[in-house]
Each structure stands twice: as structure tokens, then as C-alpha cells.
Design a protein around this motif. Structure first.
Motif, PDB file in Angstrom:
ATOM      1  N   GLU A 162       0.858  -1.444   0.010  1.00 34.60           N
ATOM      2  CA  GLU A 162      -0.132   0.076  -0.044  1.00 34.60           C
ATOM      3  C   GLU A 162       0.519   1.300   0.272  1.00 34.60           C
ATOM      4  O   GLU A 162       0.716   1.953  -1.014  1.00 34.60           O
ATOM      5  CB  GLU A 162      -0.486  -0.024   1.090  1.00 34.60           C
ATOM      6  CG  GLU A 162      -1.705   0.895   1.479  1.00 34.60           C
ATOM      7  CD  GLU A 162      -2.621   1.182   1.772  1.00 34.60           C
ATOM      8  OE1 GLU A 162      -3.508   2.161   2.662  1.00 34.60           O
ATOM      9  OE2 GLU A 162      -2.871  -0.089   3.097  1.00 34.60           O
ATOM     10  N   LEU A 163       1.668   1.373   1.121  1.00 34.86           N
ATOM     11  CA  LEU A 163       3.108   2.507   0.561  1.00 34.86           C
ATOM     12  C   LEU A 163       4.020   2.341  -0.821  1.00 34.86           C
ATOM     13  O   LEU A 163       3.575   4.061  -0.698  1.00 34.86           O
ATOM     14  CB  LEU A 163       4.515   2.242   1.798  1.00 34.86           C
ATOM     15  CG  LEU A 163       5.082   3.444   2.255  1.00 34.86           C
ATOM     16  CD1 LEU A 163       4.508   4.334   1.943  1.00 34.86           C
ATOM     17  CD2 LEU A 163       6.445   3.346   2.588  1.00 34.86           C
ATOM     18  N   LEU A 164       3.813   1.356  -1.389  1.00 32.65           N
ATOM     19  CA  LEU A 164       4.040   1.246  -2.407  1.00 32.65           C
ATOM     20  C   LEU A 164       3.784   2.460  -3.231  1.00 32.65           C
ATOM     21  O   LEU A 164       3.943   2.618  -4.708  1.00 32.65           O
ATOM     22  CB  LEU A 164       4.731   0.235  -2.732  1.00 32.65           C
ATOM     23  CG  LEU A 164       5.987  -0.461  -4.112  1.00 32.65           C
ATOM     24  CD1 LEU A 164       7.081   0.761  -3.936  1.00 32.65           C
ATOM     25  CD2 LEU A 164       5.870  -1.600  -4.310  1.00 32.65           C
ATOM     26  N   MET A 404      -1.525   9.402  13.833  1.00 32.92           N
ATOM     27  CA  MET A 404      -0.494   9.575  12.548  1.00 32.92           C
ATOM     28  C   MET A 404      -2.135   9.252  11.334  1.00 32.92           C
ATOM     29  O   MET A 404      -2.041  10.373  10.373  1.00 32.92           O
ATOM     30  CB  MET A 404       0.052   8.531  12.948  1.00 32.92           C
ATOM     31  CG  MET A 404       1.325   8.612  13.770  1.00 32.92           C
ATOM     32  SD  MET A 404       2.816   7.859  13.933  1.00 32.92           S
ATOM     33  CE  MET A 404       3.267   7.441  12.256  1.00 32.92           C
ATOM     34  N   GLU A 405      -2.579   8.469  11.017  1.00 32.29           N
ATOM     35  CA  GLU A 405      -3.645   8.749  10.022  1.00 32.29           C
ATOM     36  C   GLU A 405      -5.134  10.085   9.785  1.00 32.29           C
ATOM     37  O   GLU A 405      -4.584  10.395   9.032  1.00 32.29           O
ATOM     38  CB  GLU A 405      -4.617   7.296  10.344  1.00 32.29           C
ATOM     39  CG  GLU A 405      -3.583   6.065   9.828  1.00 32.29           C
ATOM     40  CD  GLU A 405      -4.719   4.211  10.526  1.00 32.29           C
ATOM     41  OE1 GLU A 405      -5.908   4.850  11.530  1.00 32.29           O
ATOM     42  OE2 GLU A 405      -4.290   3.638  10.433  1.00 32.29           O
ATOM     43  N   SER A 411      -2.500  16.425   5.801  1.00 32.97           N
ATOM     44  CA  SER A 411      -1.767  16.441   5.048  1.00 32.97           C
ATOM     45  C   SER A 411      -2.017  16.345   3.921  1.00 32.97           C
ATOM     46  O   SER A 411      -1.582  17.358   3.000  1.00 32.97           O
ATOM     47  CB  SER A 411      -0.483  15.637   5.453  1.00 32.97           C
ATOM     48  OG  SER A 411      -0.282  15.746   6.881  1.00 32.97           O
ATOM     49  N   GLU A 412      -2.802  15.014   3.424  1.00 34.57           N
ATOM     50  CA  GLU A 412      -2.921  14.819   2.276  1.00 34.57           C
ATOM     51  C   GLU A 412      -3.702  16.336   1.397  1.00 34.57           C
ATOM     52  O   GLU A 412      -3.209  16.807   0.432  1.00 34.57           O
ATOM     53  CB  GLU A 412      -3.262  13.672   1.995  1.00 34.57           C
ATOM     54  CG  GLU A 412      -2.814  12.151   2.277  1.00 34.57           C
ATOM     55  CD  GLU A 412      -3.446  11.326   1.978  1.00 34.57           C
ATOM     56  OE1 GLU A 412      -4.648  11.569   2.043  1.00 34.57           O
ATOM     57  OE2 GLU A 412      -3.253  10.099   1.966  1.00 34.57           O
ATOM     58  N   GLU A 413      -4.474  16.695   2.272  1.00 32.93           N
ATOM     59  CA  GLU A 413      -5.392  17.762   1.453  1.00 32.93           C
ATOM     60  C   GLU A 413      -4.802  19.237   1.722  1.00 32.93           C
ATOM     61  O   GLU A 413      -4.748  19.954   0.699  1.00 32.93           O
ATOM     62  CB  GLU A 413      -6.709  17.882   2.548  1.00 32.93           C
ATOM     63  CG  GLU A 413      -8.176  16.715   3.415  1.00 32.93           C
ATOM     64  CD  GLU A 413      -8.599  17.207   3.995  1.00 32.93           C
ATOM     65  OE1 GLU A 413      -8.109  17.801   4.923  1.00 32.93           O
ATOM     66  OE2 GLU A 413      -9.402  16.045   4.642  1.00 32.93           O
ATOM     67  N   LEU A 426       4.905  12.585   1.658  1.00 26.88           N
ATOM     68  CA  LEU A 426       5.524  11.159   1.926  1.00 26.88           C
ATOM     69  C   LEU A 426       6.598  10.973   3.074  1.00 26.88           C
ATOM     70  O   LEU A 426       5.912   9.572   3.339  1.00 26.88           O
ATOM     71  CB  LEU A 426       6.978  11.202   0.206  1.00 26.88           C
ATOM     72  CG  LEU A 426       7.013   9.982  -0.278  1.00 26.88           C
ATOM     73  CD1 LEU A 426       6.198   9.160   0.000  1.00 26.88           C
ATOM     74  CD2 LEU A 426       8.418   9.573  -1.108  1.00 26.88           C
ATOM     75  N   GLU A 427       7.313  11.409   3.527  1.00 30.91           N
ATOM     76  CA  GLU A 427       7.733  11.340   4.545  1.00 30.91           C
ATOM     77  C   GLU A 427       7.112  10.649   5.602  1.00 30.91           C
ATOM     78  O   GLU A 427       6.854   9.857   6.712  1.00 30.91           O
ATOM     79  CB  GLU A 427       8.511  12.766   4.830  1.00 30.91           C
ATOM     80  CG  GLU A 427       9.676  12.473   4.299  1.00 30.91           C
ATOM     81  CD  GLU A 427      10.704  13.441   4.819  1.00 30.91           C
ATOM     82  OE1 GLU A 427       9.872  14.118   5.453  1.00 30.91           O
ATOM     83  OE2 GLU A 427      12.076  13.955   4.260  1.00 30.91           O
ATOM     84  N   GLU A 428       5.379  11.418   5.509  1.00 32.83           N
ATOM     85  CA  GLU A 428       4.713  11.264   7.118  1.00 32.83           C
ATOM     86  C   GLU A 428       4.174   9.696   6.344  1.00 32.83           C
ATOM     87  O   GLU A 428       3.742   8.641   7.758  1.00 32.83           O
ATOM     88  CB  GLU A 428       3.473  11.935   6.389  1.00 32.83           C
ATOM     89  CG  GLU A 428       4.267  13.025   7.384  1.00 32.83           C
ATOM     90  CD  GLU A 428       2.492  14.692   7.565  1.00 32.83           C
ATOM     91  OE1 GLU A 428       1.438  14.248   7.510  1.00 32.83           O
ATOM     92  OE2 GLU A 428       3.204  15.729   7.723  1.00 32.83           O
TER      93      GLU A 428
END
Length: 469
Positions: A162-164, A404-405, A411-413, A426-428
Motif C-alpha cells: 500500500e505504501l509503494l 498519525m492516520e 496533510s494530503e488535503e 511522503l515522509e509522513e
């Protein structure tokens, strides 16, 4: 004409392709696979297919059968002998004699020495059954631990996949922003570097999963070429209470069902029993012996005789003596009577030292038994406290992952609005994936500890540990 040839060639190519796909599909369907969806299924499969455990069971069964035949020491002993003798005498005719004898000897009394040996033999025979149970417990614990480890690695691979995928999406966005002049080249290159790190971690986790799968197949006795399918890592709902509140009852239960400790106790009991009854070596033994013999110069042997004797023996290590009194009957009349005695001088002068060594050995075994009890209690206490610590760490880590989620969604927004760089997002994401993996590791550790406690306490997994009294 050319068109028909072209159509024929095309039809042949299509047919070959279809047959090739059918063969590949048949090979896939024929490839054997073992499907184990839960830990209990894996344990049942491993115990059923374990050759070492099968041989241990066969040995235990055979040992128990031999125990039943140990009563032969109380039964009469039958003996058959045959002899020929030629006596050459000068000036007299030679004499020849052939003799066939059947004898029956019955032990009447030996001071309980045979009974003691029989009892010790029964205790020793029961060891094979207990060793088999102990080996089964060790195999069960090993299978459970390796299954949970494999399921954890499978879940870690899912998180990394999923991270990939997410990192690939962020890299594509960062590349587009860089090409449009919105993002600096250094930020784009850092995204590329982070993406490469995620790919490397994915390869590393895949190799670790393959290695764990090979070890697990070896434990199960499954060939490496056979496929293996396992269930996902299940997050179980657990009692959040501290198990240390019931630690005394758990320790008492573990001492009662510990087969290794029971073995040490039986060894100590046998040694004490042998030392307590050591005086029986000085008790006399009484045996009756009857024999029927036929003699003569040639066959058929026509001279029968019956012999009856009483054997009184003092087979002790200090002064062994044996007395024999016998009577021979021939033709229905008493033919002869005989008495004999045999003494062995200085047969054993180390009996006193051997008795002292037995006493020292008993003291050593008693100390080892007490130390094993303390070690067992200490190990159970450590597992109980480790379980409580894992429960506390699990609650803290679960709360951290939830926060964190939530922060990552925010952060995405922000990244969409241009308030946050793709590198930081990406680091998060990478930090969130590592936190999820850590959370699964704590859950796997907790499941392994509870499974280990269930095995040590000899209770079905899932039974409430707080109900042990």
C-alpha cells in the motif's frame, strides 16, 4: 489461394495458443497447495504430519507393551539341556552317556527385590509417554510461533504494498509539479530517493517472508515445492485487565501440569525409593527347582530320573552365600540326596561408598528439582508481566497510529491545496507505514505470549486466563 493459406496458418497459431494456455492452466490447477487459515489448523496439520512425533508415539506404545511383559520375573523359568559324555578308561570298556533334561525353576521369596524392580520398571516405562507429550507441546509451540511470525510478515508486506502504491502516486504528482515549475528539483529528487527506499524495503520484506515460509514448511514437514496459503493476521479482541492480578494461580497451575518438572520429581522419587529399600539386597532368596531327565548310552533314552532341590541364596554385596539342597528320584524311589554351599569372599568392598554416593546423588537431584520449580515460576511470571507490558504498549501504539492516520489525511488535503510539499507528505506516509508495522509486531508478540501461556498451562487457546484458580 494465398488468403486460404493465411487463414489456415492463423487458425493453427490460435489453436496452439489455446492449447498452451490450457496446459498452463492445467499445471496451475495440478500444483499441490496446503491451505492453513488459522493457527489451530496449522498445529493440527503439523502434529498429524510430524514424522518425529509419529516415531515418538510408536516408541511410547512399544514401551508400554514391554511394561506389560515385565511380570515375567515372577513366572517360572523353563530350561532344557542336552549333554553327551564319553569316558575312556585303560583296561576297562569305555562308557558313554547321553542326557536330556528339562527343568522348571520358580522364585518363591526374595525380600521384595523383584517387586521393587517391577515397580521401577513401570515408572520408567511411563517416561516414554510423558516424553511424547512434552515433544508434542514443544512442536505445538514452535508451529504457533512460526505461523504468527509468517502471518505478521504477510501483513507487513500488505502495508508495504500500500505504501509503494501511495508513494508512486505522490512521485508522479511531484514529477508533474516539477515539470510545470511548481516544485523545486531538489524536492522531486528527494521524492525519488524516498520511493527507492520504499522499493528496497519491499524487496527486503519479501525475502524475509520467503525465508520464514521455508522454515515453516520445514517445521510442518511440507516439501518446499508445495504451495502454502495462510490466513491473514487477525486482530483479536482481548481483555485489557492486567494478568498479573492472577499470577499466583497461574504459577500454581503451571507447576501442576509441567511435564518436565514431573519427570524430575519422578526421578527423585525413584532414587529415594531405591535408597529407602536398599536393605532388601541383604534379604535371602528362596527358589524351588524341579527337573526331569532321561539318560542312556543311545537313543531312545530309557533311564528317567526326577530331581527336586531348594536353593537358598544370600546374594548381598557384603557376603554372598548360596545353599542348595537336592533330592534325586529314580524308579519311584529316592536315589540320592545332596547338599552344597558356595561363598564368594570379598566380592564387593565398595558397598558402603556406593550407598554414600547414592545419598549425595539424591541431595543433588532434590536441589535440581527445587531449582527447576523456581525457574518455572520465574519464567511464567516473566511471560505474564511481558503480556501486561505488551497490552499497555499496544494501547499506546494504537492511539498513536490513529492520530498519525488523522494527521496524514490532513496533510494530503494540505498538499492538494499546495500548503505542504509532496516530500513532507511522503515522509509522513512512510512514518505511518512503519508505525502500522510496529503495531502489528506488538499484536503478534502479544498473541505469541498468550499462546505460550496457554500451552504452558495446558489449556485450550482462547480460554480465559483470568478464570484459572
Amino acid at each position: 489461394m494465398i488468403r486460404k493459406a493465411w487463414r489456415s496458418a492463423l487458425a493453427a497459431i490460435v489453436a496452439i495458443s489455446i492449447f498452451a494456455q490450457a496446459d498452463n492452466y492445467a499445471e496451475e490447477r495440478l500444483t499441490p497447495e496446503v491451505c492453513l487459515l488459522t493457527v489451530d489448523e496449522a498445529i493440527r496439520f503439523g502434529i498429524l504430519h510430524s514424522t518425529a512425533l509419529r516415531y515418538a508415539r510408536m516408541g511410547a506404545i512399544e514401551t508400554m507393551r514391554l511394561k506389560k511383559s515385565s511380570i515375567r520375573g515372577f513366572l517360572p523359568k523353563l530350561g532344557i539341556s542336552y549333554s553327551e559324555s564319553d569316558n575312556v578308561r585303560v583296561g576297562f570298556p569305555d562308557s558313554r552317556e547321553k542326557r536330556l533334561e528339562a527343568s522348571l525353576t520358580q522364585l518363591v521369596f526374595d525380600g521384595g527385590k523383584s517387586a521393587l524392580e517391577h515397580e521401577l520398571g513401570e515408572i520408567a516405562a511411563s517416561y516414554a509417554y510423558r516424553d511424547c507429550l512434552e515433544q508434542e507441546k514443544r512442536l505445538e509451540a514452535r508451529i504457533a510461533g512460526e505461523y504468527l511470525d509468517l502471518a505478521l510478515r504477510k501483513a507487513n508486506l500488505g502495508i508495504q504494498d500500500e505504501l509503494l502504491r501511495s508513494s508512486g502516486e505522490q512521485l508522479a504528482i511531484a514529477k508533474a509539479e516539477y515539470e510545470n515549475g511548481v516544485t523545486l528539483e531538489s524536492d522531486y529528487l528527494e521524492c525519488v530517493i524516498n520511493r527507492s527506499g520504499v522499493e528496497y524495503d519491499r524487496l527486503r520484506l519479501a525475502r524475509e517472508y520467503e525465508s520464514a515460509e521455508r522454515r515453516f514448511k520445514l517445521t510442518l514437514g511440507v516439501d518446499e515445492a508445495i504451495g502454502l496459503a495462510i490466513g491473514g493476521f487477525v486482530r483479536e479482541k482481548r481483555d485489557a485487565r492486567a494478568l498479573s492480578e492472577n499470577v499466583d494461580a497461574i504459577c500454581a497451575r503451571s507447576l501442576a501440569v509441567n511435564s518436565e518438572l514431573a519427570r524430575k520429581r519422578e526421578d527423585l522419587r525413584m532414587s529415594e525409593m531405591k535408597a529407602r529399600r536398599g536393605y532388601r539386597v541383604f534379604a535371602p532368596s528362596v527358589s524351588l527347582r524341579c527337573s526331569l531327565s532321561f539318560s542312556g548310552e543311545s537313543f531312545p533314552l530309557t533311564e528317567p530320573s526326577i530331581n527336586a532341590s531348594v536353593i537358598l541364596g544370600f546374594d548381598n554385596p557384603a557376603f554372598p552365600v548360596s545353599f542348595t539342597s537336592g533330592y534325586a528320584f529314580s524308579g519311584g524311589k529316592l536315589g540320592s540326596a545332596s547338599n552344597s554351599a558356595e561363598v564368594s569372599l570379598l566380592d564387593s568392598i565398595t558397598w558402603g561408598g556406593e550407598r554414600r554416593l547414592e545419598g549425595i546423588s539424591i541431595l543433588r537431584e532434590r536441589g535440581e528439582c527445587e531449582r527447576a520449580e523456581r525457574e518455572s515460576i520465574s519464567a511464567i511470571r516473566d511471560e505474564v508481566y511481558s503480556r501486561d507490558d505488551a497490552m499497555a504498549r499496544l494501547a499506546i501504539k494504537a492511539e498513536s497510529v490513529a492520530l498519525m492516520e488523522r494527521k496524514t489525511r490532513i496533510s494530503e488535503e494540505r498538499a492538494t491545496r499546495g500548503e505542504l510539499s509532496r516530500v513532507d507528505l511522503l515522509e509522513e506516509m512512510i512514518a505511518l507505514a512503519k508505525a502500522r508495522i510496529d503495531l502489528l509486531s506488538i499484536e503478534a508478540e502479544l498473541a505469541s505470549l498468550e499462546r505460550s501461556l496457554a500451552i504452558a498451562l495446558d489449556i485450550p487457546f482462547g480460554e480465559d486466563l483470568f478464570e484459572i484458580k
